[in-house]
Design a protein around this motif. Structure first.
Motif, PDB file in Angstrom:
ATOM      1  N   PRO A  58     -58.905 -16.866   9.654  1.00 17.99           N
ATOM      2  CA  PRO A  58     -59.574 -16.156   8.561  1.00 17.99           C
ATOM      3  C   PRO A  58     -58.863 -16.276   7.220  1.00 17.99           C
ATOM      4  O   PRO A  58     -59.391 -15.809   6.198  1.00 17.99           O
ATOM      5  N   ARG A  59     -57.670 -16.878   7.190  1.00 18.07           N
ATOM      6  CA  ARG A  59     -56.922 -16.975   5.935  1.00 18.07           C
ATOM      7  C   ARG A  59     -57.677 -17.827   4.909  1.00 18.07           C
ATOM      8  O   ARG A  59     -58.418 -18.738   5.255  1.00 18.07           O
ATOM      9  N   LYS A  60     -57.438 -17.544   3.633  1.00 15.59           N
ATOM     10  CA  LYS A  60     -58.185 -18.179   2.548  1.00 15.59           C
ATOM     11  C   LYS A  60     -57.301 -19.175   1.798  1.00 15.59           C
ATOM     12  O   LYS A  60     -56.091 -19.017   1.711  1.00 15.59           O
ATOM     13  N   PHE A  61     -57.966 -20.200   1.220  1.00 11.96           N
ATOM     14  CA  PHE A  61     -57.280 -21.248   0.482  1.00 11.96           C
ATOM     15  C   PHE A  61     -57.967 -21.485  -0.853  1.00 11.96           C
ATOM     16  O   PHE A  61     -59.188 -21.415  -0.961  1.00 11.96           O
ATOM     17  N   THR A  62     -57.156 -21.789  -1.854  1.00 12.34           N
ATOM     18  CA  THR A  62     -57.726 -22.268  -3.114  1.00 12.34           C
ATOM     19  C   THR A  62     -58.304 -23.657  -2.905  1.00 12.34           C
ATOM     20  O   THR A  62     -59.376 -23.990  -3.409  1.00 12.34           O
ATOM     21  N   PHE A  63     -57.593 -24.482  -2.130  1.00 16.10           N
ATOM     22  CA  PHE A  63     -58.047 -25.827  -1.792  1.00 16.10           C
ATOM     23  C   PHE A  63     -58.151 -25.916  -0.272  1.00 16.10           C
ATOM     24  O   PHE A  63     -57.145 -25.815   0.430  1.00 16.10           O
ATOM     25  N   GLU A  64     -59.363 -26.114   0.237  1.00 23.52           N
ATOM     26  CA  GLU A  64     -59.581 -26.149   1.680  1.00 23.52           C
ATOM     27  C   GLU A  64     -58.815 -27.286   2.343  1.00 23.52           C
ATOM     28  O   GLU A  64     -58.503 -27.223   3.532  1.00 23.52           O
ATOM     29  N   SER A  65     -58.477 -28.303   1.582  1.00 22.72           N
ATOM     30  CA  SER A  65     -57.725 -29.424   2.147  1.00 22.72           C
ATOM     31  C   SER A  65     -56.322 -29.011   2.570  1.00 22.72           C
ATOM     32  O   SER A  65     -55.642 -29.748   3.292  1.00 22.72           O
ATOM     33  N   ASP A  66     -55.851 -27.833   2.134  1.00 17.91           N
ATOM     34  CA  ASP A  66     -54.508 -27.365   2.481  1.00 17.91           C
ATOM     35  C   ASP A  66     -54.434 -26.753   3.878  1.00 17.91           C
ATOM     36  O   ASP A  66     -53.343 -26.396   4.332  1.00 17.91           O
ATOM     37  N   ALA A  67     -55.571 -26.604   4.541  1.00 21.15           N
ATOM     38  CA  ALA A  67     -55.584 -25.861   5.807  1.00 21.15           C
ATOM     39  C   ALA A  67     -54.638 -26.442   6.844  1.00 21.15           C
ATOM     40  O   ALA A  67     -54.017 -25.696   7.610  1.00 21.15           O
ATOM     41  N   LEU A  68     -54.495 -27.758   6.900  1.00 26.17           N
ATOM     42  CA  LEU A  68     -53.572 -28.364   7.857  1.00 26.17           C
ATOM     43  C   LEU A  68     -52.128 -28.256   7.385  1.00 26.17           C
ATOM     44  O   LEU A  68     -51.246 -27.844   8.149  1.00 26.17           O
ATOM     45  N   ASN A  69     -51.872 -28.619   6.128  1.00 26.89           N
ATOM     46  CA  ASN A  69     -50.493 -28.571   5.623  1.00 26.89           C
ATOM     47  C   ASN A  69     -49.886 -27.174   5.724  1.00 26.89           C
ATOM     48  O   ASN A  69     -48.700 -27.021   6.007  1.00 26.89           O
ATOM     49  N   ALA A  70     -50.701 -26.149   5.509  1.00 20.47           N
ATOM     50  CA  ALA A  70     -50.191 -24.779   5.535  1.00 20.47           C
ATOM     51  C   ALA A  70     -49.908 -24.287   6.950  1.00 20.47           C
ATOM     52  O   ALA A  70     -49.384 -23.184   7.127  1.00 20.47           O
ATOM     53  N   PHE A  71     -50.251 -25.112   7.950  1.00 24.33           N
ATOM     54  CA  PHE A  71     -49.987 -24.751   9.345  1.00 24.33           C
ATOM     55  C   PHE A  71     -49.019 -25.729  10.008  1.00 24.33           C
ATOM     56  O   PHE A  71     -48.661 -25.564  11.163  1.00 24.33           O
ATOM     57  N   ARG A  72     -48.582 -26.730   9.277  1.00 23.48           N
ATOM     58  CA  ARG A  72     -47.720 -27.755   9.858  1.00 23.48           C
ATOM     59  C   ARG A  72     -46.405 -27.177  10.353  1.00 23.48           C
ATOM     60  O   ARG A  72     -45.851 -27.637  11.359  1.00 23.48           O
ATOM     61  N   GLY A  73     -45.869 -26.196   9.646  1.00 19.67           N
ATOM     62  CA  GLY A  73     -44.612 -25.597  10.074  1.00 19.67           C
ATOM     63  C   GLY A  73     -44.731 -24.954  11.439  1.00 19.67           C
ATOM     64  O   GLY A  73     -43.819 -25.065  12.275  1.00 19.67           O
ATOM     65  N   VAL A  74     -45.866 -24.291  11.697  1.00 26.06           N
ATOM     66  CA  VAL A  74     -46.088 -23.660  12.999  1.00 26.06           C
ATOM     67  C   VAL A  74     -46.210 -24.731  14.078  1.00 26.06           C
ATOM     68  O   VAL A  74     -45.641 -24.607  15.174  1.00 26.06           O
ATOM     69  N   LEU A  75     -46.938 -25.800  13.788  1.00 21.15           N
ATOM     70  CA  LEU A  75     -47.098 -26.885  14.759  1.00 21.15           C
ATOM     71  C   LEU A  75     -45.752 -27.547  15.071  1.00 21.15           C
ATOM     72  O   LEU A  75     -45.439 -27.840  16.228  1.00 21.15           O
ATOM     73  N   SER A  76     -44.936 -27.755  14.043  1.00 19.67           N
ATOM     74  CA  SER A  76     -43.621 -28.365  14.258  1.00 19.67           C
ATOM     75  C   SER A  76     -42.728 -27.449  15.080  1.00 19.67           C
ATOM     76  O   SER A  76     -42.003 -27.909  15.976  1.00 19.67           O
ATOM     77  N   ALA A  77     -42.769 -26.156  14.791  1.00 16.72           N
ATOM     78  CA  ALA A  77     -41.942 -25.210  15.542  1.00 16.72           C
ATOM     79  C   ALA A  77     -42.362 -25.152  17.001  1.00 16.72           C
ATOM     80  O   ALA A  77     -41.524 -25.054  17.903  1.00 16.72           O
ATOM     81  N   SER A  78     -43.661 -25.206  17.267  1.00 13.21           N
ATOM     82  CA  SER A  78     -44.145 -25.176  18.641  1.00 13.21           C
ATOM     83  C   SER A  78     -43.739 -26.442  19.386  1.00 13.21           C
ATOM     84  O   SER A  78     -43.371 -26.396  20.566  1.00 13.21           O
ATOM     85  N   GLU A  79     -43.799 -27.586  18.697  1.00 12.07           N
ATOM     86  CA  GLU A  79     -43.384 -28.835  19.331  1.00 12.07           C
ATOM     87  C   GLU A  79     -41.901 -28.789  19.680  1.00 12.07           C
ATOM     88  O   GLU A  79     -41.481 -29.213  20.763  1.00 12.07           O
ATOM     89  N   ARG A  80     -41.105 -28.232  18.777  1.00 14.49           N
ATOM     90  CA  ARG A  80     -39.671 -28.138  19.033  1.00 14.49           C
ATOM     91  C   ARG A  80     -39.378 -27.168  20.174  1.00 14.49           C
ATOM     92  O   ARG A  80     -38.490 -27.403  20.997  1.00 14.49           O
ATOM     93  N   ALA A  81     -40.137 -26.073  20.240  1.00 14.40           N
ATOM     94  CA  ALA A  81     -39.845 -25.026  21.227  1.00 14.40           C
ATOM     95  C   ALA A  81     -40.353 -25.371  22.619  1.00 14.40           C
ATOM     96  O   ALA A  81     -39.717 -25.022  23.619  1.00 14.40           O
ATOM     97  N   SER A  82     -41.516 -26.041  22.717  1.00 13.72           N
ATOM     98  CA  SER A  82     -42.117 -26.213  24.042  1.00 13.72           C
ATOM     99  C   SER A  82     -42.705 -27.593  24.290  1.00 13.72           C
ATOM    100  O   SER A  82     -43.378 -27.797  25.295  1.00 13.72           O
ATOM    101  N   GLY A  83     -42.482 -28.537  23.380  1.00 11.65           N
ATOM    102  CA  GLY A  83     -43.043 -29.867  23.582  1.00 11.65           C
ATOM    103  C   GLY A  83     -44.527 -29.937  23.317  1.00 11.65           C
ATOM    104  O   GLY A  83     -45.194 -30.886  23.748  1.00 11.65           O
ATOM    105  N   CYS A  84     -45.068 -28.942  22.602  1.00 11.29           N
ATOM    106  CA  CYS A  84     -46.502 -28.881  22.321  1.00 11.29           C
ATOM    107  C   CYS A  84     -46.814 -29.735  21.094  1.00 11.29           C
ATOM    108  O   CYS A  84     -46.562 -29.317  19.966  1.00 11.29           O
ATOM    109  N   ARG A  85     -47.342 -30.926  21.305  1.00  9.78           N
ATOM    110  CA  ARG A  85     -47.737 -31.770  20.188  1.00  9.78           C
ATOM    111  C   ARG A  85     -49.152 -31.404  19.747  1.00  9.78           C
ATOM    112  O   ARG A  85     -49.812 -30.564  20.373  1.00  9.78           O
TER     113      ARG A  85
END
Length: 732
Positions: free
Chosen positions: A462-489
């Motif tokens: 539900p979070r909002k963006f000024t630029f919808e194209s940012d939706a992936l970049n603004a979540f990359r940190g979470v994806l990277s942390a999950s990959e580091r913690a549990s091998g979740c690519r």
């Protein structure tokens, strides 16, 4: 009615703001260590000359006299046994309460209420819930551990909730987040009570939290040593210059700021000068953060707009490493008050805070202690996309709302408005209670393993963006942390569970499990509020969708026994196609991680065309017979298929394409009339827009027959796919 120190609504209308001219410029104050330490509680009370306003007039209405008797009885019980209050709690109608009442208790209870979300007319009725304060700390599961009580004194407490709140909660329809709790302003030592909060933040309380964490939490909150990205820089708050992170004596000895961009004004978009000096005039939130950093005894601060270089390659690498930036920092300051960087941190410099509503009943002083969770997630900060990963990934966070300050690390959480014994709230008979004690905890503990990622995605969508194209970049940190913690690519945001959870060469099942995500409203089986396509991303990933309200994201059933009945190719934007299998999967993921993107999935498998009505029910099958008998199992709640793009009013039905992705291996179970074989079928529902050469994902159906004769396949356990045509669909 006589004069009173307690007038909630007049106080709310008056701005408690010190004029900037009355304070030294913040950048000048940095040079004087004598001005950096902040006010301790005694000095602050003396300087401000204010405390929480207490309503001492005697007039109570008839109904509130009864409420007063109930509260006084609770205090008498408490005084007999401060360690434990045996009452189970009670609920009392507050139909009479009004903000315009001449009764001081009416006005106090009205200010302490938890309002419904949005503007409600007329004002709903409320109930007073009396309960022992420690009961509120046991909602996190203490009782289920067999722990009867914390080893510190209890106290009477009450909350004011909308009528019927508990009933809705029991029915799985959560109401609004409680706004706060009413507690004694001062209680027995070694107990729980409300804390007097002043217009300025008491820095000594924040230092106490940080010191307690440093001394007692050890490795769970200790600094990490993730490698920092190239060109990582921080602000030296004493010189107001940028310095490279590699020059720090302790690579974790810096703070980070999470705040809301937006607005225009001094220093808003001005970059550092050629001498790496930040602008002389900065937005108030940034100035306050620099001042707070120094008051807490730190020197360095990371702020994205000044510290991330604008060179594209370096900028991209630092965005990919946001999890390391926040995990490495000693503390993240979260500015959850206001809607732009000019608002400031309440209680730090020019923007002061209003005292909490309080009241005296007999010899007892009660204060309304606001929680931080409602104000944090109801703020502009809580609605913006970029701030989500900043709050989630920060090792330790200090949240500023208009009403209070909140602290959370990996070992505890604490709120300025409530005083509890820190040692005993985090341990019980040598048991760590990190995830058990809950004083309206704001952030989840951990929560980035492969099994937890869809819960995080549901919070993020539900979070909002000024630029919808940012939706992936603004979540990359979470994806990277999950990959580091549990091998979740991840595949364009789609989490792929750790390969260790699957048999060897099970890459295709791993992908199908990820594609089988589905979305609903918070209440299971309801359509999410405002579900719309985000067409910058493919429909097969959750990034291709946005919602306006809370959402629940379900992942595909994790079934090792699932058998794929499809083949999948990934089509990159340059037109190249790669078959997804055990030999190619990691290479496909690596190509995407290094900047290549993909747009389509080509899925070859059993397909069937069916029509759906305006009401979302399957109306029939086109062109062939469902010999497999699969669709007969699509009944409530499976037969409601949302078509987010809508069906034109002039059309009674629309054609959809169903693709069977996988079938669970036969599973012998006891049925009502003997033993039989049951299966689970995973179906991808697609729609082809007019004139398009590709299909759009509508949703996924996971069909599991119930244990009765009408929903049982034949006892041999076979599934005949008669009537389902095997063909390739291109899904974008």
């Amino acid at each position: 009615m006589g004069s009173s120190l307690f007038d909630f609504f007049t106080a709310r209308q008056k701005a408690r703001t010190v004029k900037p001219s009355q304070m030294p410029p913040l950048h000048q104050a940095h040079g004087s260590s004598g001005n950096l330490e902040g006010l301790d509680s005694e000095d602050q009370a003396e300087t401000d000359g204010t405390a929480n306003p207490v309503d001492t007039t005697d007039r109570l209405c008839h109904d509130c006299q009864n409420i007063d008797d109930i509260i006084q009885s609770a205090f008498k019980e408490w005084e007999k046994n401060p360690r434990r209050i045996d009452s189970d709690g009670s609920e009392h109608s507050l139909d009479h309460v009004s903000q315009r009442s001449s009764c001081r208790l009416c006005r106090f209870l009205f200010c302490a209420r938890t309002p419904l979300e949005g503007n409600t007319t007329p004002e709903p009725t409320y109930e007073l819930h009396m309960l022992p304060a420690k009961n509120k700390l046991q909602l996190g599961g203490i009782d289920y551990l067999g722990i009867p009580e914390f080893e510190f004194n209890d106290s009477p407490a009450c909350v004011v909730l909308p009528s019927g709140y508990q009933e809705r909660l029991y029915m799985g329809n959560p109401g609004p987040e409680p706004a706060g709790i009413i507690l004694p302003l001062t209680g027995h030592l070694n107990g729980i009570s409300g804390r007097a909060v002043h217009p300025r933040v008491d820095i000594s309380v924040v230092k106490e939290w940080l010191n307690f964490c440093d001394v007692t939490h050890g490795a769970i909150c200790g600094g990490v040593s993730d490698p920092m990205p190239a060109g990582f820089r921080v602000i030296d708050c004493s010189t107001r210059c940028l310095v490279l992170g590699e020059t720090l004596h302790n690579s974790q000895h810096y703070l980070t700021l999470s705040y809301v961009w937006g607005g225009t004004g001094a220093g808003e978009n001005e970059p550092p000068n050629t001498n790496n000096e930040i602008p002389k005039t900065l937005p108030h939130t940034i100035e306050d953060s620099i001042l707070l950093t120094l008051r807490l005894g730190y020197r360095y601060l990371w702020i994205d707009r000044y510290c991330i270089p604008q060179d594209h390659a370096i900028k991209e690498s630092q965005i990919q490493a946001m999890d390391s930036v926040y995990r490495n920092s000693a503390l993240t300051i979260i500015a959850a008050a206001g809607n732009n960087p000019h608002y400031g941190l309440p209680g730090i410099s020019t923007r002061l805070r209003e005292p909490y509503p309080s009241i005296t009943l007999g010899s007892h002083h009660l204060v309304f202690a606001p929680y931080a969770k409602r104000d944090t997630y109801g703020s502009t900060w809580g609605a913006r996309g970029w701030t989500y990963q900043e709050g989630l990934l920060a090792r330790r966070k200090l949240v500023f709302t208009d009403k209070t300050v909140y602290f959370q690390c990996s070992g505890m959480h604490a709120i300025e408005s409530i005083s509890v014994p820190l040692t005993k709230i985090t341990e019980f008979r040598d048991q760590k209670l990190t995830k058990r004690a809950d004083i309206s905890r704001v952030f989840p503990y951990g929560g980035i393993s492969d099994m937890e990622m869809y819960a995080r995605i549901g919070e993020y969508m539900p979070r909002k963006f000024t630029f919808e194209s940012d939706a992936l970049n603004a979540f990359r940190g979470v994806l990277s942390a999950s990959e580091r913690a549990s091998g979740c690519r991840s595949l364009l945001g789609l989490p792929l569970m750790s390969p260790q959870r699957y048999p060897r060469h099970a890459a295709l099942i791993r992908l199908i499990d990820s594609l089988a995500w589905d979305i609903s409203g918070v209440v299971l089986g309801t359509q999410p509020q405002g579900l719309e396509r985000r067409r910058l991303f493919p429909s097969w990933t959750w990034l291709g969708w946005r919602v306006q309200g809370p959402a629940s994201i379900g992942r595909g059933h994790y079934l090792k026994s699932r058998v794929p009945v499809v083949e999948v190719q990934v089509e990159f934007v340059d037109g190249t196609r790669v078959v997804w299998n055990s030999e190619t999967a990691e290479g496909i993921l690596d190509r995407a991680k290094h900047g290549e993107s993909y747009a389509f999935l080509l899925i070859q498998g059993p397909t069937l065309s069916a029509r759906i009505s305006q009401q979302g029910h399957f109306e029939g099958i086109n062109g062939s017979d469902d010999g497999a008998g699969i669709l007969k199992f699509i009944r409530e709640p499976y037969d409601v298929v949302w078509v987010p793009f809508g069906i034109p009013e002039e059309m009674e039905t629309v054609e959809l394409t169903l693709v069977v992705l996988a079938i669970e291996r036969q599973r012998r179970e006891r049925l009502s009339d003997g033993w039989g074989y049951l299966r689970t079928v995973t179906i991808l529902v697609l729609y082809q827009p007019e004139g398009a050469k590709h299909f759009e994902r509508v949703r996924v159906l996971t069909i599991a027959p119930s244990h009765d004769e009408n929903r049982r396949w034949n006892t041999e356990g076979s599934v005949d796919m008669k009537g389902w045509e095997r063909r390739t669909v291109r899904v974008g």
